[in-house]
Design a protein around this motif. Structure first.
Motif, PDB file in Angstrom:
ATOM      1  N   GLY A 118       0.774  -1.227   0.000  1.00 49.53           N
ATOM      2  CA  GLY A 118       0.000   0.000   0.000  1.00 49.53           C
ATOM      3  C   GLY A 118       0.807   1.280   0.000  1.00 49.53           C
ATOM      4  N   GLY A 119       2.119   1.164   0.041  1.00 47.82           N
ATOM      5  CA  GLY A 119       2.948   2.359   0.027  1.00 47.82           C
ATOM      6  C   GLY A 119       2.926   3.035  -1.335  1.00 47.82           C
ATOM      7  N   GLY A 120       3.584   4.180  -1.388  1.00 51.70           N
ATOM      8  CA  GLY A 120       3.648   4.902  -2.646  1.00 51.70           C
ATOM      9  C   GLY A 120       4.241   6.274  -2.447  1.00 51.70           C
ATOM     10  N   LEU A 121       4.106   7.078  -3.485  1.00 50.89           N
ATOM     11  CA  LEU A 121       4.605   8.452  -3.457  1.00 50.89           C
ATOM     12  C   LEU A 121       3.425   9.404  -3.337  1.00 50.89           C
ATOM     13  CD1 LEU A 121       6.810  10.628  -3.891  1.00 50.89           C
ATOM     14  CD2 LEU A 121       6.450  10.330  -6.360  1.00 50.89           C
ATOM     15  N   VAL A 122       3.452  10.248  -2.331  1.00 49.38           N
ATOM     16  CA  VAL A 122       2.382  11.231  -2.138  1.00 49.38           C
ATOM     17  C   VAL A 122       2.994  12.575  -1.798  1.00 49.38           C
ATOM     18  CG1 VAL A 122       0.660   9.551  -1.397  1.00 49.38           C
ATOM     19  CG2 VAL A 122       2.124  10.631   0.298  1.00 49.38           C
ATOM     20  N   GLN A 123       2.225  13.604  -2.001  1.00 51.25           N
ATOM     21  CA  GLN A 123       2.657  14.936  -1.604  1.00 51.25           C
ATOM     22  C   GLN A 123       2.363  15.154  -0.131  1.00 51.25           C
ATOM     23  OE1 GLN A 123       0.692  17.658  -4.323  1.00 51.25           O
ATOM     24  NE2 GLN A 123       2.437  17.589  -5.724  1.00 51.25           N
ATOM     25  N   ALA A 124       3.078  16.054   0.460  1.00 48.73           N
ATOM     26  CA  ALA A 124       2.837  16.412   1.854  1.00 48.73           C
ATOM     27  C   ALA A 124       1.376  16.798   2.028  1.00 48.73           C
ATOM     28  CB  ALA A 124       3.745  17.555   2.272  1.00 48.73           C
ATOM     29  N   GLY A 125       0.796  16.303   3.115  1.00 55.44           N
ATOM     30  CA  GLY A 125      -0.615  16.529   3.359  1.00 55.44           C
ATOM     31  C   GLY A 125      -1.517  15.436   2.826  1.00 55.44           C
ATOM     32  N   GLY A 126      -0.955  14.545   2.031  1.00 55.15           N
ATOM     33  CA  GLY A 126      -1.734  13.469   1.440  1.00 55.15           C
ATOM     34  C   GLY A 126      -1.947  12.306   2.387  1.00 55.15           C
ATOM     35  N   SER A 127      -2.607  11.274   1.868  1.00 55.07           N
ATOM     36  CA  SER A 127      -2.948  10.111   2.678  1.00 55.07           C
ATOM     37  C   SER A 127      -2.571   8.819   1.965  1.00 55.07           C
ATOM     38  CB  SER A 127      -4.457  10.083   2.968  1.00 55.07           C
ATOM     39  OG  SER A 127      -4.869  11.223   3.692  1.00 55.07           O
ATOM     40  N   LEU A 128      -2.315   7.808   2.755  1.00 57.50           N
ATOM     41  CA  LEU A 128      -2.092   6.458   2.264  1.00 57.50           C
ATOM     42  C   LEU A 128      -2.682   5.472   3.259  1.00 57.50           C
ATOM     43  CD1 LEU A 128       1.627   6.437   1.018  1.00 57.50           C
ATOM     44  CD2 LEU A 128      -0.407   6.129  -0.401  1.00 57.50           C
ATOM     45  N   ARG A 129      -3.088   4.330   2.755  1.00 56.06           N
ATOM     46  CA  ARG A 129      -3.563   3.264   3.634  1.00 56.06           C
ATOM     47  C   ARG A 129      -2.708   2.033   3.392  1.00 56.06           C
ATOM     48  NH1 ARG A 129      -8.496  -0.763   3.483  1.00 56.06           N
ATOM     49  NH2 ARG A 129      -8.995  -0.985   5.696  1.00 56.06           N
ATOM     50  N   LEU A 130      -1.973   1.651   4.418  1.00 52.93           N
ATOM     51  CA  LEU A 130      -1.131   0.466   4.331  1.00 52.93           C
ATOM     52  C   LEU A 130      -1.908  -0.754   4.798  1.00 52.93           C
ATOM     53  CD1 LEU A 130       2.220   1.864   5.781  1.00 52.93           C
ATOM     54  CD2 LEU A 130       1.312   2.022   3.451  1.00 52.93           C
ATOM     55  N   SER A 131      -1.609  -1.871   4.164  1.00 55.42           N
ATOM     56  CA  SER A 131      -2.239  -3.141   4.544  1.00 55.42           C
ATOM     57  C   SER A 131      -1.167  -4.146   4.914  1.00 55.42           C
ATOM     58  CB  SER A 131      -3.068  -3.688   3.383  1.00 55.42           C
ATOM     59  OG  SER A 131      -4.102  -2.810   3.028  1.00 55.42           O
ATOM     60  N   CYS A 132      -1.504  -5.009   5.825  1.00 50.55           N
ATOM     61  CA  CYS A 132      -0.601  -6.078   6.239  1.00 50.55           C
ATOM     62  C   CYS A 132      -1.393  -7.374   6.252  1.00 50.55           C
ATOM     63  CB  CYS A 132      -0.032  -5.782   7.621  1.00 50.55           C
ATOM     64  SG  CYS A 132       0.996  -7.108   8.284  1.00 50.55           S
ATOM     65  N   ALA A 133      -1.081  -8.244   5.316  1.00 51.47           N
ATOM     66  CA  ALA A 133      -1.760  -9.528   5.218  1.00 51.47           C
ATOM     67  C   ALA A 133      -0.968 -10.583   5.970  1.00 51.47           C
ATOM     68  CB  ALA A 133      -1.909  -9.924   3.759  1.00 51.47           C
ATOM     69  N   ALA A 134      -1.638 -11.272   6.862  1.00 52.92           N
ATOM     70  CA  ALA A 134      -0.984 -12.305   7.667  1.00 52.92           C
ATOM     71  C   ALA A 134      -1.356 -13.689   7.162  1.00 52.92           C
ATOM     72  CB  ALA A 134      -1.391 -12.164   9.124  1.00 52.92           C
ATOM     73  N   SER A 135      -0.401 -14.572   7.204  1.00 53.93           N
ATOM     74  CA  SER A 135      -0.666 -15.961   6.853  1.00 53.93           C
ATOM     75  C   SER A 135       0.085 -16.867   7.809  1.00 53.93           C
ATOM     76  CB  SER A 135      -0.244 -16.243   5.403  1.00 53.93           C
ATOM     77  OG  SER A 135       1.126 -15.987   5.218  1.00 53.93           O
ATOM     78  N   GLY A 136      -0.497 -17.990   8.101  1.00 49.63           N
ATOM     79  CA  GLY A 136       0.142 -18.952   8.975  1.00 49.63           C
ATOM     80  C   GLY A 136      -0.175 -18.791  10.442  1.00 49.63           C
ATOM     81  N   PHE A 137      -0.915 -17.752  10.814  1.00 48.84           N
ATOM     82  CA  PHE A 137      -1.327 -17.585  12.201  1.00 48.84           C
ATOM     83  C   PHE A 137      -2.561 -16.698  12.259  1.00 48.84           C
ATOM     84  CE2 PHE A 137      -0.057 -13.240  13.356  1.00 48.84           C
ATOM     85  CZ  PHE A 137       0.700 -12.894  12.257  1.00 48.84           C
ATOM     86  N   ASP A 138      -3.205 -16.701  13.388  1.00 52.75           N
ATOM     87  CA  ASP A 138      -4.451 -15.964  13.582  1.00 52.75           C
ATOM     88  C   ASP A 138      -4.141 -14.639  14.255  1.00 52.75           C
ATOM     89  OD1 ASP A 138      -7.621 -16.826  15.229  1.00 52.75           O
ATOM     90  OD2 ASP A 138      -6.954 -15.028  14.179  1.00 52.75           O
ATOM     91  N   ILE A 139      -4.343 -13.531  13.529  1.00 51.11           N
ATOM     92  CA  ILE A 139      -3.987 -12.234  14.096  1.00 51.11           C
ATOM     93  C   ILE A 139      -4.896 -11.834  15.250  1.00 51.11           C
ATOM     94  CG2 ILE A 139      -3.105 -11.449  11.862  1.00 51.11           C
ATOM     95  CD1 ILE A 139      -5.596  -9.502  11.896  1.00 51.11           C
ATOM     96  N   SER A 140      -6.050 -12.463  15.373  1.00 48.81           N
ATOM     97  CA  SER A 140      -6.982 -12.048  16.416  1.00 48.81           C
ATOM     98  C   SER A 140      -6.433 -12.341  17.807  1.00 48.81           C
ATOM     99  CB  SER A 140      -8.331 -12.756  16.230  1.00 48.81           C
ATOM    100  OG  SER A 140      -8.213 -14.142  16.453  1.00 48.81           O
TER     101      SER A 140
END
Length: 114
Positions: A7-29
């Motif tokens: 979810g990363g990228g290049l943005v201008q100051a003041g902008g927004s990004l939403r990062l995601s983290c996908a887990a596998s092999g275990f239960d994040i809960s």
């Protein structure tokens, strides 16, 4: 066990990004997880954490700009970043908290231009 940040990228100051983290092999809960970052020439630092009970914590520099969340159904953790600043430029990683695993993965690059 694997955590993949995206979810990363290049943005201008003041902008927004939403990062995601996908887990596998275990239960994040049932696992506390966190977002970390490493800026060029600096040590890796903690950005935000969320535990299995939903307790959340943020680094001082976040100052209300970021929101960490978790979707147990998708086995994923997110980091919504608003009002980004050039000093937020870094590679962002998700990992276990408070003791991260040795496998940091590639992370996702966030670049904020002024």
């Amino acid at each position: 066990v694997q955590l993949q940040a995206s979810g990363g990228g290049l943005v201008q100051a003041g902008g927004s990004l939403r990062l995601s983290c996908a887990a596998s092999g275990f239960d994040i809960s049932i696992e506390p997880l966190a977002w970390y970052r490493r800026a060029p020439g600096k040590q890796r630092e903690l950005v935000a954490q969320i535990n299995s009970g939903g307790t959340i914590g943020y680094a001082v520099f976040v100052n209300g700009r970021f929101t960490i969340s978790r979707d147990n159904a998708k086995n994923a953790v997110y980091l919504q970043m608003n009002n980004l600043k050039p000093e937020d430029t870094a590679v962002y990683y998700c990992n276990n908290f408070p003791i991260p695993s040795k496998n940091w993965g590639q992370g996702t690059q966030v670049t904020v231009s002024s």
